[in-house]
Every structure is written in C-alpha cells, then in structure tokens.
Design an enzyme around this catalytic site. Structure first.
Site, PDB file in Angstrom:
ATOM      1  N   TYR A   1     116.608  69.298 103.259  1.00 30.11           N
ATOM      2  CA  TYR A   1     117.500  68.147 103.443  1.00 30.11           C
ATOM      3  C   TYR A   1     118.941  68.523 103.093  1.00 30.11           C
ATOM      4  CZ  TYR A   1     119.639  63.580 102.546  1.00 30.11           C
ATOM      5  OH  TYR A   1     120.482  62.492 102.542  1.00 30.11           O
TER       6      TYR A   1
ATOM      7  N   LYS B   1     122.340  68.435 105.518  1.00 31.92           N
ATOM      8  CA  LYS B   1     123.515  67.609 105.228  1.00 31.92           C
ATOM      9  C   LYS B   1     124.758  68.465 104.965  1.00 31.92           C
ATOM     10  CE  LYS B   1     121.984  63.387 105.618  1.00 31.92           C
ATOM     11  NZ  LYS B   1     122.569  62.449 106.612  1.00 31.92           N
TER      12      LYS B   1
ATOM     13  N   THR C   1     118.570  51.117  99.224  1.00 30.90           N
ATOM     14  CA  THR C   1     117.951  50.893 100.527  1.00 30.90           C
ATOM     15  C   THR C   1     116.461  50.652 100.292  1.00 30.90           C
ATOM     16  OG1 THR C   1     117.444  53.236 100.880  1.00 30.90           O
ATOM     17  CG2 THR C   1     119.621  52.457 101.619  1.00 30.90           C
TER      18      THR C   1
END
Length: 501
Positions: free
Chosen positions: A392, A396, A427
């Site tokens: 990840y 990014k 979220t």
C-alpha cells in the site's frame, strides 16, 4: 467580517468559515512585508491588530496569530529582524489557555541550500522554524493548530533582485513567475478556516514549485511576470462556478465529501466509482440542492478502463476542468508472496490515476483548458506506521511522486497538480478497526483525533481552485500534525523547565 472581496460575493461554506475575525500581526513595524501581509488578511475582511498595540493594552487573545519573518537574502530581502520569541511564546500560551484559535508563520526561509544565502542567516531562519514547530506541537495539543506559509520570490513582500538575477530565480520555478499577493491572501484564509482544523505543523510551499529542483535549460520557456489567471481581482478564487470536476471514489468516504464540497462551491461533478446505487443516491442529493452531476460507474482496478473514462466524461459534460482522484484501497500484505496484492494496489491507487492524468493532459492541451489535479495519497507514502503495509505504501508513494513529476511536465500548459496525504480518516473502515489501536494512534497525534472526510475534501477543493494558483507539485498532509510534528509524546505529566506553552 465582510461578505465581499474586490466587490464580488465571498464564498460561504462550512469549510471556509473563519475561526474568528481578529488577527494579531507580529511583524517588523512599517516594513513592506508587514503592510503586505496586513493587506492580505484584510482582503478577506479580517480585523488586523499589530503586536505593539496589543502589548500596550492586552485584550483577549486573538482568533488568529500571524507571525511574519521575511529576510532571505537569496531573494533580495532586506536584513531580517530577529523573531521576538518571548512575546510570540506568551501570545501562543494565552491562546492555548483559552483552548482555541490558529497560528500562522509567514516566512521566506526553507530547507533549500541556496548559493547566495549566508550560512549564519540560514541557520538563524532554520532555528526559528524549529522553535516554531516545537511550540506548534504544544499549542496544537491545546486547541491552537499552528502552520507555516513558505513564500518564494515575492516582490510585493520587499524582495528585490536585479533583472538578471530575477530572471534566473524564476527559471528555477515550475510556475516561472513570482508569488502574488492574492495567493498569499488565499493561503492565509485557508489556514484560518474551520475546514483546516486537523492540519497542524504543515508548511504550505507557496513558492511556485521550488521543491521540484527544475533544471533551467537554455531552451526552457521564459519567466513570466504577469498575474496568474484568477489569482488577483475578479470573483472569489475559492469558487468553482462553471467548472466540471471528475471525482473518483465518489460512492463514499473522502470521495463523496469531495463531490459535496465541489458542488457547494459551484462546480458540476462527474461521480465515478464501482457502486452505481451509491452514486445515484449521491447524485440525487446534489441535484436536490441545485447541483449539476453525472454518474459514470467504473472499476478503476483496470487502468485501461480509466483511459476510456475521460472520453466518456468529456462527451457527456462538454469538458472537464479538474480531477479529484479519491479512489483507492488499502489491504495488508499477508504471509508469503505479495505480488497479487501489490499489483492490485498499484493498478487502483497509481496506474489508473496516471492514465486519467495522461488522458486529461491530452484533452487540456488540445483545447487550451488550464486544468488542475488533486489526488489523495497517504501518510503511508512517507512513513511506515504499522507492519505489513509495504505494498500500500509503495502504491501511494508512487502516486505522490507521479504527481510531482506530472506537475513539472504539465506546467508549460498552465496545468497544476498536487497531492494530499491524509493520516487516519474517519470512514466505515475505521469504524471496525481495533479501538485500542486507534487510541494508541491518536496519542501520537497532537490534535488527539483522526481527520474527518470533510477536512480532506476542503484541502482538495482548495488545490483545484484558482486560490491555489501558486501551488503545484506540493504534497500536503492532513493528519493532526502526526507527521509534521512527529516525535515522542510527552513522557512526563510535569511540564519541562522553561516551557512557555
């Protein structure tokens, strides 16, 4: 505060609501840069009081404390007055005791090692900023987020160079022009707004992309001195009236907040995500409020689909003015081979984004549109906060670095590109995260909390608006100061000797 700027209506949204009208200005009396910064605040109706007046008859602490330190000899500035650390610390302490407000340092110093800068002056500027950052961590934890605006070459702040030296400075900038008064005014308004409540310790590089380290080849385009479109005069530059923004990841979370914020600023929005029902629901909400929107379901895990998406959106809307890329996924690396996870994350977080930028750049150059791009990267691009997040983080980091390069390549066409690096954002994913982990994370964050999607959206919408015309290639963090003010949390409940905030 006034409701107009330059005779035009001032944009009023919850994210742009000021924390208060009173600004205390700490700056060298009667200096060119002092008067310029005062004018920048007054442009948006703030009431400015000077530090000398405040000291003579101390009143309630200000809503915003603005400290100005201009004196970089590389840009032809006059001799810099020393930062008055004692008075600055006392004002910040008073604001911290009250528990609310904002603090902003305006400086022309930075991390760059310029050939014409004296080492002693550079060391003094660096020491002042380090001192400011340490105070920022303390007062941010007490409800007063503190940030920095770093300006580049700005004649309106008193910078003076010979024509030849000015030309050489500007050739090293992505934008090829000086910083302008309207850009500083917009940056100050942004940092004094409610929507930037979880930005702390950040430096807004209002220097035309100096960090890109552009190689000034003889064939490079000439420097420009004319004002940037939208930066001075005219409508409120935070508005997006008449623009069409392509928003990916719009089915929820940050993407849906970006779409709402764009619509509130007058833009039409193209809503892109995999889940059509969620997109249709958001479209109905926006249309009920008078917004213009189009729904384009698409799975951006396929970069080829991304390339086709621009053509479809352009045909349906008649043209796209900005891209807000908020699509993305985060999955952890398991044991064994991580190849499939890495490929999936790179496809969604990086490759599809790059494909959209390429396709938009082609359209923008053909039509002459001055487009802009803002992408949601991640704090994991520049740090490794937890284990098994390498794939990840790589995706990014690639997103942010691509944006940096894209900004330099596209600048000749008047196109800008910037990244936002959020930390933890509230979220649905964080709702199911281990509360113990979230509590440990928040203890490392000076504001003591996660960011809200609306706060990330406020910064993205600033970056695609004319208000940010002097920003390109920047990577700005929204993380409560967790990275900009990184370090160990307080290890003792007792204040350190000499602590002022």
């Amino acid at each position: 505060m006034t409701d107009t700027t330059n005779g035009t209506p001032l944009l009023r949204t919850p994210s742009l609501a000021p924390v208060g009208p009173r600004v205390l200005l700490e700056s060298e009396p009667d200096a060119v840069h002092t008067n310029a910064v005062r004018a920048a605040w007054e442009r948006y109706g703030f009431q400015v009081e000077t530090a000398s007046t405040y000291a003579a008859a101390p009143a309630q602490p200000p809503d915003v404390y603005c400290v100005v330190s201009i004196g970089n000899e590389t840009f032809g500035a006059g001799r810099r007055a020393p930062l008055r650390r004692g008075p600055v610390a006392r004002v910040l302490a008073a604001m911290s005791r009250r528990g609310r407000g904002r603090a902003v340092l305006v400086t022309d110093g930075g991390p760059h090692v310029h050939g014409d800068a004296g080492p002693e002056g550079a060391a003094d500027r660096a020491a002042d900023h380090a001192w400011w950052q340490h105070l920022a961590k303390r007062c941010t934890a007490r409800g007063v987020p503190a940030n920095t605006v770093r300006v580049g070459y700005a004649p309106f702040l008193g910078h003076r160079l010979s024509p030849g030296a000015e030309e050489e400075v500007l050739r090293h900038l992505v934008t090829r022009r000086p910083t302008e008064p309207g850009e500083l005014a917009a940056a100050l308004r942004l940092l004094a707004s409610q929507g930037l409540g979880n930005v702390a310790g950040e430096t807004l590089p209002l220097d035309g992309g100096l960090d890109a380290a552009v190689v000034p080849m003889p064939s490079a385009r000439a420097a420009r001195t004319e004002p940037a479109a939208g930066a001075l005069g005219g409508p409120d530059p935070f508005r997006l009236d008449g623009d069409v923004v392509l928003v990916t990841g719009a089915s929820g979370g940050i993407g849906a907040s970006v779409a709402r914020e764009c619509a509130a600023r007058g833009a039409g929005v193209v809503l892109v995500a995999r889940r059509r029902p969620e997109l249709e629901k958001l479209a109905a909400e926006l249309r009920e409020r008078g917004g213009r929107c189009w729904v384009l379901p698409a799975d951006l895990a396929d970069p080829a689909r991304a390339a086709d998406l621009v053509g479809e959106a352009w045909e349906r809307t008649g043209g796209i003015d900005a891209l807000a890329y908020a699509a993305g996924a985060v999955t952890f690396d398991g044991s064994g081979d991580h190849a499939r996870n890495r490929e999936r994350l790179l496809a969604l977080n990086t490759l599809s984004y790059a494909s959209l930028c390429d396709a938009l750049l082609t359209r923008w150059t053909v039509t002459g549109r001055k487009g802009s791009v803002a992408v949601v990267s991640s704090l994991a691009a520049v740090s490794a906060p937890v284990a098994n997040l390498a794939s990840y983080g790589v995706s990014k980091a690639a997103t942010a670095l691509f944006t940096h390069h894209f900004a330099t390549s596209a600048a000749r066409y008047g196109i800008r590109a910037n990244s936002v690096l959020p930390g933890f954002v509230r979220t649905p994913m964080t709702d199911v995260t281990n509360p113990v982990f979230l509590d440990a994370t928040n203890r490392l964050v000076p504001t003591g909390r996660m960011s809200e999607p609306d706060e990330v959206a406020a910064l993205l919408c600033y970056l695609i608006s004319p208000a940010a015309s002097g920003l390109t290639g920047a990577a700005l963090r929204v993380d409560g100061g967790g990275h900009c003010l990184a370090g160990l949390p307080p290890l003792s409940p007792r204040p350190r000797h000499g602590s002022t905030v």
